[in-house]
Design a protein around this motif. Structure first.
Motif, PDB file in Angstrom:
ATOM      1  N   ILE A  97      56.037  45.732  50.922  1.00 42.62           N
ATOM      2  CA  ILE A  97      56.463  44.467  51.628  1.00 42.62           C
ATOM      3  C   ILE A  97      55.098  44.545  52.242  1.00 42.62           C
ATOM      4  O   ILE A  97      54.454  44.063  52.489  1.00 42.62           O
ATOM      5  CB  ILE A  97      57.984  43.071  51.771  1.00 42.62           C
ATOM      6  N   MET A  98      55.219  45.687  53.190  1.00 42.83           N
ATOM      7  CA  MET A  98      54.173  45.359  54.213  1.00 42.83           C
ATOM      8  C   MET A  98      52.817  46.058  53.679  1.00 42.83           C
ATOM      9  O   MET A  98      51.872  45.611  53.897  1.00 42.83           O
ATOM     10  CB  MET A  98      54.528  46.588  55.212  1.00 42.83           C
ATOM     11  N   TYR A  99      53.268  46.953  52.280  1.00 46.88           N
ATOM     12  CA  TYR A  99      51.665  47.508  51.979  1.00 46.88           C
ATOM     13  C   TYR A  99      51.013  45.841  51.052  1.00 46.88           C
ATOM     14  O   TYR A  99      49.992  46.239  50.831  1.00 46.88           O
ATOM     15  CB  TYR A  99      51.912  48.485  51.192  1.00 46.88           C
ATOM     16  N   LEU A 100      51.938  45.583  50.220  1.00 38.01           N
ATOM     17  CA  LEU A 100      51.340  44.432  49.369  1.00 38.01           C
ATOM     18  C   LEU A 100      50.837  43.195  51.013  1.00 38.01           C
ATOM     19  O   LEU A 100      49.623  42.838  50.359  1.00 38.01           O
ATOM     20  CB  LEU A 100      52.367  43.706  48.928  1.00 38.01           C
TER      21      LEU A 100
ATOM     22  N   ALA B 180      46.639  42.482  50.481  1.00 37.88           N
ATOM     23  CA  ALA B 180      46.486  40.344  50.499  1.00 37.88           C
ATOM     24  C   ALA B 180      45.532  40.059  51.954  1.00 37.88           C
ATOM     25  O   ALA B 180      44.600  39.309  52.181  1.00 37.88           O
ATOM     26  CB  ALA B 180      47.574  39.737  50.427  1.00 37.88           C
ATOM     27  N   GLY B 181      46.684  40.684  52.931  1.00 31.99           N
ATOM     28  CA  GLY B 181      46.101  39.749  54.181  1.00 31.99           C
ATOM     29  C   GLY B 181      44.117  40.741  54.630  1.00 31.99           C
ATOM     30  O   GLY B 181      43.159  39.531  55.186  1.00 31.99           O
ATOM     31  N   ASN B 182      43.586  41.595  54.829  1.00 28.64           N
ATOM     32  CA  ASN B 182      42.780  42.139  54.538  1.00 28.64           C
ATOM     33  C   ASN B 182      41.857  42.315  53.931  1.00 28.64           C
ATOM     34  O   ASN B 182      40.761  41.421  54.060  1.00 28.64           O
ATOM     35  CB  ASN B 182      42.841  43.969  55.001  1.00 28.64           C
ATOM     36  N   ILE B 183      42.682  42.025  52.420  1.00 28.29           N
ATOM     37  CA  ILE B 183      41.145  41.644  51.307  1.00 28.29           C
ATOM     38  C   ILE B 183      40.857  40.158  51.642  1.00 28.29           C
ATOM     39  O   ILE B 183      39.608  39.861  51.388  1.00 28.29           O
ATOM     40  CB  ILE B 183      42.066  42.021  49.987  1.00 28.29           C
ATOM     41  N   ILE B 184      42.293  38.956  52.072  1.00 27.81           N
ATOM     42  CA  ILE B 184      40.921  37.474  51.351  1.00 27.81           C
ATOM     43  C   ILE B 184      40.694  37.417  53.096  1.00 27.81           C
ATOM     44  O   ILE B 184      39.073  36.901  53.315  1.00 27.81           O
ATOM     45  CB  ILE B 184      42.463  36.784  52.012  1.00 27.81           C
TER      46      ILE B 184
ATOM     47  N   SER C 163      36.254  42.871  60.383  1.00 28.19           N
ATOM     48  CA  SER C 163      35.732  43.562  58.917  1.00 28.19           C
ATOM     49  C   SER C 163      36.088  44.742  58.997  1.00 28.19           C
ATOM     50  O   SER C 163      36.560  44.879  57.850  1.00 28.19           O
ATOM     51  CB  SER C 163      34.299  42.980  58.523  1.00 28.19           C
ATOM     52  N   MET C 164      35.744  45.353  60.027  1.00 28.35           N
ATOM     53  CA  MET C 164      35.605  47.206  59.920  1.00 28.35           C
ATOM     54  C   MET C 164      36.903  47.842  60.137  1.00 28.35           C
ATOM     55  O   MET C 164      37.697  48.275  59.419  1.00 28.35           O
ATOM     56  CB  MET C 164      34.833  47.573  61.064  1.00 28.35           C
ATOM     57  N   LEU C 165      38.046  46.123  61.223  1.00 26.12           N
ATOM     58  CA  LEU C 165      39.415  46.714  60.856  1.00 26.12           C
ATOM     59  C   LEU C 165      40.046  46.827  59.735  1.00 26.12           C
ATOM     60  O   LEU C 165      40.614  47.353  59.134  1.00 26.12           O
ATOM     61  CB  LEU C 165      40.309  45.593  61.790  1.00 26.12           C
ATOM     62  N   ALA C 166      39.278  45.147  58.771  1.00 29.54           N
ATOM     63  CA  ALA C 166      40.642  45.231  57.595  1.00 29.54           C
ATOM     64  C   ALA C 166      40.373  46.408  56.479  1.00 29.54           C
ATOM     65  O   ALA C 166      40.377  46.663  55.875  1.00 29.54           O
ATOM     66  CB  ALA C 166      39.940  44.122  57.290  1.00 29.54           C
ATOM     67  N   VAL C 167      38.717  47.154  57.168  1.00 27.71           N
ATOM     68  CA  VAL C 167      38.526  47.984  56.382  1.00 27.71           C
ATOM     69  C   VAL C 167      38.846  49.502  56.501  1.00 27.71           C
ATOM     70  O   VAL C 167      40.134  50.551  55.432  1.00 27.71           O
ATOM     71  CB  VAL C 167      36.821  48.884  55.689  1.00 27.71           C
ATOM     72  N   ILE C 168      39.519  49.485  57.759  1.00 27.77           N
ATOM     73  CA  ILE C 168      40.098  51.329  58.087  1.00 27.77           C
ATOM     74  C   ILE C 168      41.576  50.759  57.931  1.00 27.77           C
ATOM     75  O   ILE C 168      42.148  51.410  56.988  1.00 27.77           O
ATOM     76  CB  ILE C 168      39.809  51.232  59.773  1.00 27.77           C
ATOM     77  N   ASP C 169      42.280  49.805  58.187  1.00 30.76           N
ATOM     78  CA  ASP C 169      43.780  49.543  57.100  1.00 30.76           C
ATOM     79  C   ASP C 169      44.176  49.596  56.130  1.00 30.76           C
ATOM     80  O   ASP C 169      45.336  49.872  55.010  1.00 30.76           O
ATOM     81  CB  ASP C 169      43.746  47.917  57.902  1.00 30.76           C
ATOM     82  N   LEU C 170      42.955  49.248  55.426  1.00 30.34           N
ATOM     83  CA  LEU C 170      43.191  49.261  54.305  1.00 30.34           C
ATOM     84  C   LEU C 170      42.965  50.925  53.012  1.00 30.34           C
ATOM     85  O   LEU C 170      44.020  50.944  52.848  1.00 30.34           O
ATOM     86  CB  LEU C 170      41.965  48.439  53.278  1.00 30.34           C
TER      87      LEU C 170
ATOM     88  N   ASN D  70      47.506  42.994  61.594  1.00 27.90           N
ATOM     89  CA  ASN D  70      46.161  42.810  61.945  1.00 27.90           C
ATOM     90  C   ASN D  70      45.745  41.506  61.666  1.00 27.90           C
ATOM     91  O   ASN D  70      45.453  40.343  62.437  1.00 27.90           O
ATOM     92  CB  ASN D  70      45.553  43.614  61.612  1.00 27.90           C
ATOM     93  N   PRO D  71      45.407  41.488  60.218  1.00 25.15           N
ATOM     94  CA  PRO D  71      44.998  40.187  59.767  1.00 25.15           C
ATOM     95  C   PRO D  71      45.789  39.109  59.727  1.00 25.15           C
ATOM     96  O   PRO D  71      45.104  37.745  60.132  1.00 25.15           O
ATOM     97  CB  PRO D  71      45.247  40.289  58.595  1.00 25.15           C
ATOM     98  N   LEU D  72      47.398  39.111  60.219  1.00 22.21           N
ATOM     99  CA  LEU D  72      47.770  38.166  61.003  1.00 22.21           C
ATOM    100  C   LEU D  72      47.412  37.398  62.638  1.00 22.21           C
ATOM    101  O   LEU D  72      46.815  36.375  62.506  1.00 22.21           O
ATOM    102  CB  LEU D  72      49.428  37.787  60.739  1.00 22.21           C
ATOM    103  N   ILE D  73      47.388  38.127  63.498  1.00 22.10           N
ATOM    104  CA  ILE D  73      47.371  38.408  64.610  1.00 22.10           C
ATOM    105  C   ILE D  73      45.967  37.906  65.363  1.00 22.10           C
ATOM    106  O   ILE D  73      45.388  37.168  65.788  1.00 22.10           O
ATOM    107  CB  ILE D  73      47.530  39.804  65.432  1.00 22.10           C
TER     108      ILE D  73
END
Length: 309
Positions: A33-36, A40-44, A64-71, A288-291
């Protein structure tokens, strides 16, 4: 134990979560669930920032950089982890293991550096708003991003190089759910003291130095916030700062604890250390995408514009 060199030892086996193998199917549910949510959160978030020109600001470029790193960080461990939980697919080639180790640790260092950059970004935005865009220009943002990448490569490359050239013992069983450096280092037949000391030194330096800079930034932000006349503005700023600091604490504390527990507290149940190591790699990328994203008004407005289009 016989001790072939790591050239002949081409395959390792990951145990998953030691002592909790009978619960793997249940543990896989929150992990999946956390991975999904992370995907979803980082790609959106990336799509929203790319599509909306009003979001092409330093704050959102860092996001954006943080989202790529998290993915990258989540994807480097979770699919293999879930295959262990669901299909008992424990085998991993040595090259794949070292690649996974490099990505996990290098991108963890990058994330830490980027959290410092984002704290600095918030400090400039709140404490020096009139000069925000003149201080954080696009070249400066790009330079900060490259600096975090360069630091991660410089710090983490020696770890992979050292293990690559250490003789590893059989049975090649790693008591972990992914190729964590300390767990793989336990397979070394040769003297691994330097590698062990280097790993602890880098982790301690990155964790303590970066968290100190973040704390300093937020203390200066809070000092500026306390001078605001509006109680509503103060409440909103406190809420934002506290949520940011909670997510950062979930990244730094479990990561450092798992590292030190692996090295110094062998009498503790091994599943505690492994679960802590998983928490710091799985929970922050999901939150991270939520906060940083959903709670930001500009992101919410951008999402409404995208939906209306």
């Amino acid at each position: 134990l016989s001790c072939p060199t790591n050239i002949s030892l081409s395959e390792l086996h990951l145990t998953g979560i030691p002592g909790l193998q009978h619960l793997h199917h249940w543990i896989s549910i929150p992990f999946c669930i956390m991975y999904l949510i992370t995907l979803a959160g980082n790609i959106i978030l990336l799509c929203l920032i790319k599509a909306d020109p009003s979001l092409h600001l330093p704050m959102f470029l860092f996001l954006s950089m943080l989202a790529v790193i998290d993915l990258v960080m989540s994807t480097s461990i979770t699919p293999k982890m879930l295959s262990i939980f669901w299909f008992h697919s424990t085998a991993i080639s040595l090259d794949a293991c070292l690649t996974q180790m490099y990505f996990v640790h290098a991108f963890s260092v990058m994330e830490s550096g980027l959290l410092v950059a984002m704290a600095f970004d918030r400090y400039v935005a709140i404490c020096n708003p009139l000069r925000y865009l003149s201080i954080l220009t696009s070249p400066v943002v790009a330079a900060i991003g490259l600096a975090t990448l360069f630091r991660a490569v410089v710090f983490m490359s020696p770890l992979t190089f050292q293990i690559r050239h250490l003789p590893l013992c059989i049975p090649a069983v790693v008591d972990h759910s992914y190729c964590e450096h300390m767990a793989v280092l336990k397979l070394a037949c040769g003297d691994a003291a330097f590698s062990n000391t280097y790993s602890l030194s880098v982790s301690t330096y990155v964790g303590s130095f970066d968290s100190l800079l973040i704390a300093l930034s937020y203390l200066l932000i809070l000092r500026a916030v306390l001078s605001l006349s509006s109680p509503q503005a103060r409440k909103k700023a406190f809420s934002t700062c506290s949520s940011h600091l909670c997510v950062m604490a979930l990244f730094y504390i479990p990561g450092l604890l798992s590292m030190y527990m692996e090295s110094y507290h062998q009498e503790l149940p091994p599943h505690v250390q492994v679960l802590l190591a998983n928490i710091y790699l799985l929970i922050p990328p999901a939150f991270n995408p939520l906060i940083y994203g959903i709670r930001t008004k500009q992101i919410r407005d951008g999402a409404r514009r995208a939906i209306s289009r």
